[in-house]
Write an enzyme that holds these catalytic residues in place. Sequence first.
Site, PDB file in Angstrom:
ATOM      1  N   ASN A  80       0.790  -1.085  -0.018  1.00 44.36           N
ATOM      2  CA  ASN A  80       0.051   0.001  -0.003  1.00 44.36           C
ATOM      3  C   ASN A  80       0.757   1.405   0.159  1.00 44.36           C
ATOM      4  OD1 ASN A  80      -2.643   1.407   0.159  1.00 44.36           O
ATOM      5  ND2 ASN A  80      -2.078   2.011   2.312  1.00 44.36           N
ATOM      6  N   ASN A 102      16.494  -0.005  -6.238  1.00 44.53           N
ATOM      7  CA  ASN A 102      17.786  -0.218  -5.488  1.00 44.53           C
ATOM      8  C   ASN A 102      17.603  -0.538  -4.161  1.00 44.53           C
ATOM      9  OD1 ASN A 102      20.752   0.882  -4.696  1.00 44.53           O
ATOM     10  ND2 ASN A 102      19.418   1.829  -3.649  1.00 44.53           N
ATOM     11  N   SER A 154      22.834  -8.051  -7.478  1.00 46.05           N
ATOM     12  CA  SER A 154      24.269  -8.270  -6.791  1.00 46.05           C
ATOM     13  C   SER A 154      25.215  -9.530  -7.735  1.00 46.05           C
ATOM     14  CB  SER A 154      24.209  -8.749  -5.432  1.00 46.05           C
ATOM     15  OG  SER A 154      25.305  -9.044  -4.727  1.00 46.05           O
ATOM     16  N   TYR A 167      20.282 -13.322   0.869  1.00 51.18           N
ATOM     17  CA  TYR A 167      20.497 -12.079   0.103  1.00 51.18           C
ATOM     18  C   TYR A 167      20.824 -12.569  -1.289  1.00 51.18           C
ATOM     19  CZ  TYR A 167      23.052  -7.823  -1.572  1.00 51.18           C
ATOM     20  OH  TYR A 167      23.258  -6.708  -2.255  1.00 51.18           O
ATOM     21  N   LYS A 171      18.399 -11.736  -4.514  1.00 51.23           N
ATOM     22  CA  LYS A 171      18.898 -10.948  -5.776  1.00 51.23           C
ATOM     23  C   LYS A 171      18.957 -11.755  -7.094  1.00 51.23           C
ATOM     24  CE  LYS A 171      20.232  -7.335  -3.758  1.00 51.23           C
ATOM     25  NZ  LYS A 171      19.540  -5.944  -4.087  1.00 51.23           N
TER      26      LYS A 171
END
Length: 263
Positions: A80, A102, A154, A167, A171
Amino acid sequence: MGYQLKKKGVVFREMELKDKVSIVTGGASGIGKQIALTYANEGSKVAIIDIKKEEGNKTIEELKKYSDSIFIQADISIVNNIEMAVNKIIKYYGQIDILVNNAGISIRADVDALTEEQWDLINSINLKAAYFFSKEVCKLMKKQNYGRIINIASARSVIADETHLGYSVTKAGLVAMTKSFAVSLAKIPIYVNAISPGYVLTPMTSHNLENPLWMEWLKNRVPLGRFIEMQEVANIALFLASEKSNGITGQNLIIDGGWVISQ
């Protein structure tokens, strides 16, 4: 940045993003800030979105030296909030030409140690937010018959270690999402690409410059033997946002000093 034209002996600098409107998530600091400043310096109006109010307010004052820019504080893990931010930008500028996804976080943990809360958080920021931002801006980009989406992934999207599972997964998912959006939107055309940085020198990593052991480790792992500069990443983001990159879509540009190919 930009290029030069000569007319009657006078050199004019042509701005790469003149009259464009850009969104940079996580734009208050680090790579996002550098991209935002680069875009503003190239003539783009820039909306930065970040949860960090103090840093966002400082960055927006820098951006305003170059262009008409705004800061929206928002927790983008909530869909939202994404919808409200995009609508606010459309109401203010009337257009959106470039989106840079980003914003991201990293949680270090052994592969079998991530909690449900950590898993949900890293997915919400790194992957879910990028999807819903892209979904929202595409509504307008389709009407404009123009758009650029740039996802900051990444180098860890293509390599693995013991402590970056969450991570790396998010990515890698972002790179896969880049390809799907690129194929789906190519005929409009909306160009969609990813940038995958390696070790980048940011305010959060600069302390490593004073650690001889870490720097020696970096030199042994990265063929160029140094950090990547934030401006080097921003330069690629500028290229992908500009008309110079026409014909490139669905790609993942790795900027890592040779780290991935040397593994």
